[in-house]
Design a protein around this motif. Structure first.
Motif: not given
Length: 261
Positions: A88, A146, A165-166, A168, A175, A197
């Motif tokens: 994350q 990200q 949870e990349p 999150g 998102r 997730t």
């Protein structure tokens, strides 16, 4: 790369994990999971059910107390190039540019400079960051950071992409956009993805199948195949039916399962 749908990239057999502290904590119990080559699997469940622990074991960062973890039939005892992990947190080096961050793993492997540049350019394009090659992390948005993390992981050419949870920490609009971009990357690279997730909407949008874990000690309660074409309509009755079904199963776990003493 051709996908062999009969080949299992990940096999987890009777896996248990107990943390031996002052009072032993059983995090995972009798976990069994199989993921085929090229599948996009999402892992969902209540907070604290062991999703991230399971991911770390598959990545070789932790060892199970009991059971086996296999990548393409071979046991995982330590971190291996076959697995790439995206957290994350962006975990970028602030003193390195986009290109230099993407090249980092290749440098560790002593990849020649010319080849590193070629690979970095390829993945910069894949994640849509052309024109930002010389930017530093503080000059990028959260979504762009990200993308760099994903590109850096893919540049090492892992067999399996593990994602914890990349998205999150991103706002809702970013998102959703990153979910679309990830699907494009997955369709181009044909990587096997295991994606953790808490967001059921995200799981239904992304996954070929969704694996539901119980409250701690975490085990696999059910796996649901998502039979919806992509790109998926989040407002459709079919999408909502899957979302409701999965939420109900997670809620049932939380309400009925008592904590282990």
């Amino acid at each position: 790369m051709a996908i062999n749908q009969n080949q299992n990239d990940i096999e987890i057999k009777n896996l248990n994990k107990t943390y031996n502290q002052k009072k032993p904590i059983k995090a995972l119990q009798n976990v069994n999971l199989t993921i085929k080559q090229g599948e996009f699997t999402c892992l969902v469940g209540p907070s604290g059910c062991g999703k991230s622990t399971l991911l770390r074991i598959i990545a070789g960062l932790e060892q199970p107390t009991k059971g086996k973890t296999l990548i393409q039939g071979k046991p995982i005892k330590k971190p291996t190039p076959k697995t790439g992990l995206v957290f994350q947190e962006y975990t970028l080096f602030p003193w390195r540019t986009v290109t230099q961050n993407i090249e980092f793993g290749l440098e560790i492997q002593n990849t020649p400079k010319k080849q590193r540049k070629k690979i970095a350019k390829q993945y910069t394009k894949l994640v849509g960051l052309q024109g930002f090659e010389d930017n530093y992390p503080h000059q990028l948005s959260g979504g762009m950071k990200q993308r760099v993390s994903i590109a850096r992981t893919l540049a090492n050419n892992p067999t399996v992409l593990l994602m914890d949870e990349p998205f999150g920490a991103l706002d809702a609009q970013t998102r959703n956009q990153m979910q679309k971009e990830l699907l494009k990357i997955w369709q181009k690279t044909k990587k096997t993805i295991l994606f953790v997730t808490h967001n059921v909407d995200e799981a239904v949008y992304l996954a070929d199948k969704i694996t539901i874990m119980t409250q701690r000690p975490g085990t696999i309660k059910n796996t649901i195949k998502i039979n919806l074409p992509r790109e998926r309509d989040r407002t459709s009755p079919q999408f909502n039916n899957y979302r409701t079904q999965i939420l109900n199963q997670i809620q049932t776990n939380t309400n009925q399962k008592k904590p282990t003493k």
